[in-house]
Every structure is written in C-alpha cells, then in structure tokens.
Write an enzyme that holds these catalytic residues in place. Structure first.
Site, PDB file in Angstrom:
ATOM      1  N   ASP A 100      -9.643   0.241   1.125  1.00 30.52           N
ATOM      2  CA  ASP A 100      -9.533   0.787  -0.232  1.00 30.52           C
ATOM      3  C   ASP A 100     -10.771   0.403  -1.038  1.00 30.52           C
ATOM      4  OD1 ASP A 100      -7.074   1.689   0.499  1.00 30.52           O
ATOM      5  OD2 ASP A 100      -5.927   0.553  -0.990  1.00 30.52           O
TER       6      ASP A 100
ATOM      7  N   ASP B 279       0.836  -1.183   0.000  1.00 33.81           N
ATOM      8  CA  ASP B 279       0.000   0.000   0.000  1.00 33.81           C
ATOM      9  C   ASP B 279       0.882   1.247   0.000  1.00 33.81           C
ATOM     10  OD1 ASP B 279      -2.645   1.027   0.131  1.00 33.81           O
ATOM     11  OD2 ASP B 279      -2.238   1.660   2.178  1.00 33.81           O
TER      12      ASP B 279
ATOM     13  N   THR C  77      -3.111   5.612  -4.391  1.00 35.24           N
ATOM     14  CA  THR C  77      -1.991   6.371  -3.845  1.00 35.24           C
ATOM     15  C   THR C  77      -0.716   6.144  -4.646  1.00 35.24           C
ATOM     16  OG1 THR C  77      -1.606   4.604  -2.249  1.00 35.24           O
ATOM     17  CG2 THR C  77      -2.842   6.490  -1.497  1.00 35.24           C
ATOM     18  N   THR C  78      -0.468   4.890  -5.013  1.00 30.27           N
ATOM     19  CA  THR C  78       0.749   4.610  -5.763  1.00 30.27           C
ATOM     20  C   THR C  78       0.693   5.273  -7.140  1.00 30.27           C
ATOM     21  OG1 THR C  78       0.669   2.465  -4.681  1.00 30.27           O
ATOM     22  CG2 THR C  78       2.355   2.758  -6.342  1.00 30.27           C
TER      23      THR C  78
HETATM   24  P1  ADP Z   1      -2.749   2.293  -6.192  1.00 30.87           P
HETATM   25  O1  ADP Z   1      -2.123   2.564  -4.867  1.00 30.87           O
HETATM   26  O2  ADP Z   1      -2.495   3.386  -7.165  1.00 30.87           O
HETATM   27  O3  ADP Z   1      -4.174   1.922  -6.100  1.00 30.87           O
HETATM   28  P2  ADP Z   1      -2.287  -0.442  -6.921  1.00 30.87           P
HETATM   29  O4  ADP Z   1      -1.084  -1.233  -6.570  1.00 30.87           O
HETATM   30  O5  ADP Z   1      -3.552  -0.746  -6.221  1.00 30.87           O
HETATM   31  O6  ADP Z   1      -1.917   1.072  -6.762  1.00 30.87           O
HETATM   32  O7  ADP Z   1      -2.509  -0.595  -8.479  1.00 30.87           O
HETATM   33  C1  ADP Z   1      -3.568   0.046  -9.139  1.00 30.87           C
HETATM   34  C2  ADP Z   1      -3.424  -0.160 -10.614  1.00 30.87           C
HETATM   35  O8  ADP Z   1      -3.432  -1.547 -10.933  1.00 30.87           O
HETATM   36  C3  ADP Z   1      -4.588   0.463 -11.367  1.00 30.87           C
HETATM   37  O9  ADP Z   1      -4.095   1.147 -12.485  1.00 30.87           O
HETATM   38  C4  ADP Z   1      -5.397  -0.748 -11.805  1.00 30.87           C
HETATM   39  O10 ADP Z   1      -6.138  -0.537 -12.988  1.00 30.87           O
HETATM   40  C5  ADP Z   1      -4.315  -1.756 -12.015  1.00 30.87           C
HETATM   41  N1  ADP Z   1      -4.789  -3.140 -12.031  1.00 30.87           N
HETATM   42  C6  ADP Z   1      -5.513  -3.797 -11.122  1.00 30.87           C
HETATM   43  N2  ADP Z   1      -5.748  -5.070 -11.514  1.00 30.87           N
HETATM   44  C7  ADP Z   1      -5.142  -5.211 -12.707  1.00 30.87           C
HETATM   45  C8  ADP Z   1      -4.989  -6.287 -13.640  1.00 30.87           C
HETATM   46  N3  ADP Z   1      -5.518  -7.486 -13.432  1.00 30.87           N
HETATM   47  N4  ADP Z   1      -4.287  -6.048 -14.749  1.00 30.87           N
HETATM   48  C9  ADP Z   1      -3.750  -4.840 -14.974  1.00 30.87           C
HETATM   49  N5  ADP Z   1      -3.835  -3.819 -14.156  1.00 30.87           N
HETATM   50  C10 ADP Z   1      -4.533  -3.985 -13.038  1.00 30.87           C
HETATM   51 MG    MG Z   2      -5.080   0.251  -5.282  1.00 31.96          MG
END
Ligand code: ADP
Ligand code: MG
Length: 558
Positions: free
Chosen positions: A395, A67, A100-101
């Site tokens: 989240d 996270d 956030t990321t």
């Molecule tokens: P954040 O802190 O920004 O939410 P995450 O590590 O949760 O970071 O990653 C979010 C990103 O991962 C988003 O751009 C989302 O669309 C992407 N994502 C989630 N599941 C998948 C998947 N199966 N394939 C590709 N991208 C994905």
């Molecule tokens: Mg996320």
C-alpha cells in the site's frame, strides 16, 4: 414495509433467492441492504485505530488483517449486489493500492442515503445523476485541495508511506519501513523524455523472509535470493565478480542420461562412465573458461558438475526462480544463457554476491553501469507477520509512487472528505431539481470517513463532525482528526498525509458501485412500472425518454 423488513433483519443478505428478488418489490431494499451490510463489515477497520479481522478460510487457514480488500476477498460472499461492493475494493486495490476501506465505506453510505431518497419517492435515475455530478465535482475540487510535494522531500514522502501503513501490522516499525519504501521508490524513479516522472515498480522486487523482526527489513540496491550454494566448498562471498545466468540444466541431457548400453566386458562400462564424466567436466570447464565467478542456474546442476565447479572456486546456485533470473538480468546487466557452448563473455553480468548473517540468502548487487533494479527485503517473525507487513508496504509503495508521479499530496484524517462535503453542499445550490438532493446526499456520505475514524478511535463522532465542519466553514481546509492525539488539527502538519490519486479513485469507485446497484433496481422496476413513465430528471444529459431508453441512457453515464 421495507423499513420494517430491514428492522427484522432480513438475514444478513447474502443468501437471497434470485427469482424472488427479481419480482419482489422490496428487491431494491434487499439489494441495498446487502451491499450496505458488506460495507458495514469492513468499516470498523478504517483508520489507525480500526480493529483487525480474523478470517478463517474454507480450508481452515487463518488471516489476521486490517486490509479492506483482503477481508472482502476472503469472505465468501454469495450475493450479486454484495459482490459489487467487493468489486469496489478490488478496483480500488488495482488502481490505487490503498484506500479500499474508504471506498467501500463511502459506497455503503451512498447507498444508505440513496435509500432514504428512494423512500421519499425520488426516482433512482435522479439519484444516479446527482451522484455522478457530485463525484465529478468532488474530483475537481480535490485538485484544488491538493498540496505540492517535491520528489526529494523525504520527510513528506515518508509521512505518506507511514499513513498508508497505519493500522496494519507494519505500524510499529513504520518509521523504518517508510524509510525503506521511500528509498526504494526514489531509486526506481526516472524522468521521462516528456519531463514527466515515472516510478517504475517493475524494477523493484519485494522479497520476504521469516525469522527476524520487521525492524531488520532491508533495502537492497540489487536482488536477494533465498538459496544455498550447491556445494559446501564453494565461496559464499564474491566481490565484483562475473556472473553467469543460465536457464538450462547443468546436467547430461535426458536422452543421454537414460541411454541403455549393453556392454560385453567391464572395460566398456568403464569407458562409458568416463565418457559421461568427461561431458560433465566439460560443462564445468566451459563455465570456468568463460571466466564466470558465479553461476545462477534456473534448473538443476549435476553432482559431478557441482564438484568440479567447487574445485574451480566458482559459486553455483541452482533452481533459481525464473522471475528472479529475469530480475537479476537487469540487476547484473547480464544475458540469460540457454546454451553454454555458444555463450560468450559478453553474456556475463557483473556484481557482488554476499551472504546474510543467518546464512539463508544471497544479496546480489550489480556493479556495472547498466545495473538497475532494487529489492525490499521484508522480514518478520512468522508468516502472518510477514504477510501483513507486505500488505502494508505494498500500500505504502503505491501511494508513494503516486505522490512522486503526480507531485501532490493531501491532508488525511477526514480533512479532504469534510472539505469536499462542504464544497459539494455549496455546489448543490447550482443543481436543479431532485438531483440537488442527491448531491447533498453524496456530500453527507463523504462524512462517513471522519465519522468512522472518530468512532473507531473511541471519540464521539457527532462532536467531532460538528467541530470539523466549523473549522472548514472558517476556511481551514486541512483540518481533520488526528486519532493518535485526539486533536482536531491541520493533519498535513501532523504528518497524516494521503494522495489525491487514491482519494479520487476511491470516490469514483464508490459512486460507480452505488450507481450500479441503483441502476439494476431501476431496470427491474422499469419493467414492473411501465405505465408510470417517471421522467423527473428532465434537462439531464440525454433526457431518458421512455422506460425503454432509460437503461441505455444510464448505461452511458456509468
Ligand atoms: P483504507 O483501506 O481506506 O486505506 P485505512 O484503514 O488505511 O483504510 O485508513 C485510512 C484512513 O485513515 C485515511 O482516511 C487516513 O487519512 C486515516 N488516517 C491515517 N492515520 C491517521 C491518524 N493518525 N489520524 C487520523 N486518521 C488517520
Ligand atoms: Mg490504507
């Protein structure tokens, strides 16, 4: 020079010497690199295939997480510009709960691209203006890309929840947990008088319990408290009973308990003890007379009172947290009683109390019409597991709530960023002067998302980007990368679903932070370069006249 300095790797930022930084011409570089290094440090966690970080706090506690905001919170960052990037994550966490990321990664790339522009002698003011324009435009375009979702479309909403949970410890149980999250969010969704949808998370509580697997997590229409009965002879299950909530102790008042009595003969002592017993008895009688089947007390309960209550077949629990008492008041439709003597039956709530299989907690369900309030009971084998599950579920709740309130979702997997990048490059043509370059730089920065998603999943990021761009220029605006299958496809169809609210928030948090970093440098150099009077962004709003006016002009844009 600056390039060289960076190559030599100015020690990871973070210990800059303030005085020097303020004077040094490489201050800007230094600042930008500092902010970027922080962004780099969380980028590798982006997406479902992102890696986890293990963080060891100064107290030696270990947190394993994916996270972004958690990572940055735990890192001991001691550099003002780097801290601004941490603030991006915190703002994003507050405003959207997820993303956030993404926000931090975009901020990092905005700064990297800004640095290139600065090296080409483009003034920070033009960069800031371009970024601001691009950010506004991107947010507008997002509305066009967004897709409608109905509040009873469980499947789509569960995809939103599952996407937010991917990459977190919750992922393995994401089907089950997404289900719970959507049930819980829908249970606290109401239509306001003006027809708008409100998800009232105040009526939802998250409880955590270690011991079982996350798959045993539950949605409860009501509350749960991790408590035992005060007496082993008490019932543990009460069907549709009357419940008393008290926030005073069921003991003798302190004055009485501490009273010193001097007795002249044993019968006097006897009498005194009897009198105390009577008062304690009266407390229990009072509760029984009210007709309560269950007493939940915020404070302590005297042994004697416990004994009498058990004899009356009343279930009593003590030291219930204030927050739980307040929540249960809603669940049970009860009032919180402070003085037993003046309490009436009106104050009682009604509900069904039952024990869980492990005999560790009570489920408390409201049974009257006024009852509202639901609980997500999250389970996991250890504290680490439960904590990470809780972060994931939090989240997910936030994004499902935002999907419900706005009635809109977005395809994920870098689809919106790729689409926005394309649209912004077109938009850039309509922007004059050097700001155009900044708008293009902004577009490029957005593509960090698909690039890093691919990279973290072990795919070639350039190939991926080329393919994505091609699909989008053919009008396929929902095409992104599905890192589970490796396919470049319509990610909405594939069930990778985000919300426009989170994305918009990420865009503005990222550009505000980037601008803030650039602005600080601008003010510093304005002092140093007071003879230059670089005024290239003529025509921009408020046209920052001399150097003196610049700070104020930009302040207004932030
Ligand atoms: P954040 O802190 O920004 O939410 P995450 O590590 O949760 O970071 O990653 C979010 C990103 O991962 C988003 O751009 C989302 O669309 C992407 N994502 C989630 N599941 C998948 C998947 N199966 N394939 C590709 N991208 C994905
Ligand atoms: Mg996320």
């Amino acid at each position: 020079m600056s390039q060289e300095q960076r190559m030599q790797g100015q020690p990871m930022i973070i210990l800059g010497d303030d005085a020097q930084r303020m004077k040094d011409e490489s201050a800007q570089d230094h600042n930008i690199s500092a902010a970027q290094a922080v962004a780099e440090s969380v980028r590798s966690t982006l997406g479902p295939k992102g890696m986890d970080k293990m963080l060891v706090t100064s107290l030696g506690d270990i947190v394993v997480t994916n996270d972004g905001v958690t990572i940055l919170d735990e890192m001991d960052i001691d550099n003002p510009t780097a801290e601004m990037v941490v603030e991006v994550a915190e703002t994003q966490e507050e405003e959207a709960g997820d993303g956030t990321t993404t926000a931090v990664a975009i901020a990092g790339d905005l700064l990297k691209n800004a640095q290139d522009l600065l090296e080409r002698d483009i003034h920070p003011t033009a960069v800031i203006k371009g970024f601001t324009l691009a950010s506004e435009q991107a947010r507008e375009e997002l509305d066009e890309i967004a897709v409608d979702v109905e509040s009873d479309d469980d499947e789509r909403l569960e995809q939103v929840a599952a996407t937010a949970m991917t990459g977190k410890g919750a992922e393995e149980y994401s089907d089950h947990l997404s289900n719970l999250v959507v049930d819980a969010a829908q249970a606290v969704t109401v239509e306001a008088d003006d027809g708008s949808t409100v998800v009232d998370l105040a009526f939802m509580k998250i409880e955590t319990q270690t011991g079982q697997s996350p798959g045993a997590s539950e949605f409860i229409r009501g509350g749960a408290i991790s408590k035992d009965p005060v007496h082993e002879d008490m019932p543990t299950d009460v069907e549709d009973g009357d419940v008393l909530l008290v926030d005073q102790s069921l003991e003798l008042s302190e004055a009485e308990a501490d009273t010193q009595v001097s007795v002249t003969d044993p019968s006097q002592l006897e009498e005194f003890i009897q009198q105390e017993e009577q008062e304690l008895r009266a407390i229990a009688d009072n509760i029984a007379d009210l007709g309560a089947d269950v007493v939940l007390c915020q404070k302590g309960i005297d042994d004697m009172v416990q004994h009498y209550l058990a004899k009356e077949g009343i279930l009593a629990v003590r030291r219930v947290k204030r927050s739980d008492i307040e929540f249960l008041r809603e669940v049970l439709g009860a009032k919180v009683v402070s003085e037993l003597e003046t309490a009436t039956t009106e104050d009682l709530g009604s509900g069904t109390v039952s024990r869980d299989d492990d005999e560790e907690l009570f489920y408390i369900e409201g049974t009257n019409d006024e009852a509202h309030g639901v609980t997500l009971l999250l389970r996991g084998s250890t504290d680490h597991v439960v904590d990470e599950i809780e972060r994931g579920v939090n989240d997910a709740l936030d994004v499902v709530a935002s999907a419900l309130t706005t009635g809109q979702v977005l395809p994920g997997g870098g689809a919106p960023e790729t689409e926005l990048a394309g649209r912004l490059r077109e938009f850039a043509d309509s922007v004059s002067g050097r700001q155009q370059l900044a708008v293009e730089a902004y577009a490029d920065a957005l593509e960090v998302v698909p690039r890093v998603l691919a990279e973290n999943a072990g795919y070639d990021s350039i190939d991926t980007l080329v393919e994505l761009r091609a699909a989008h220029s053919d009008g396929e605006e929902r095409v992104g990368i599905n890192v589970h299958s490796g396919d470049i496809e319509d990610t909405l169809e594939a069930g990778i679903v985000e919300t426009p609210h989170t994305k918009k928030q990420a865009l503005s948090a990222a550009s505000e932070a980037a601008n803030l970093v650039l602005k600080i440098d601008d003010i510093i150099s304005a002092g140093d370069l007071s003879t230059e009077g670089d005024d290239e962004e003529a025509g921009g709003p408020g046209g920052a006249g001399g150097m003196g006016g610049m700070g104020g002009g930009m302040g207004g844009m932030m």
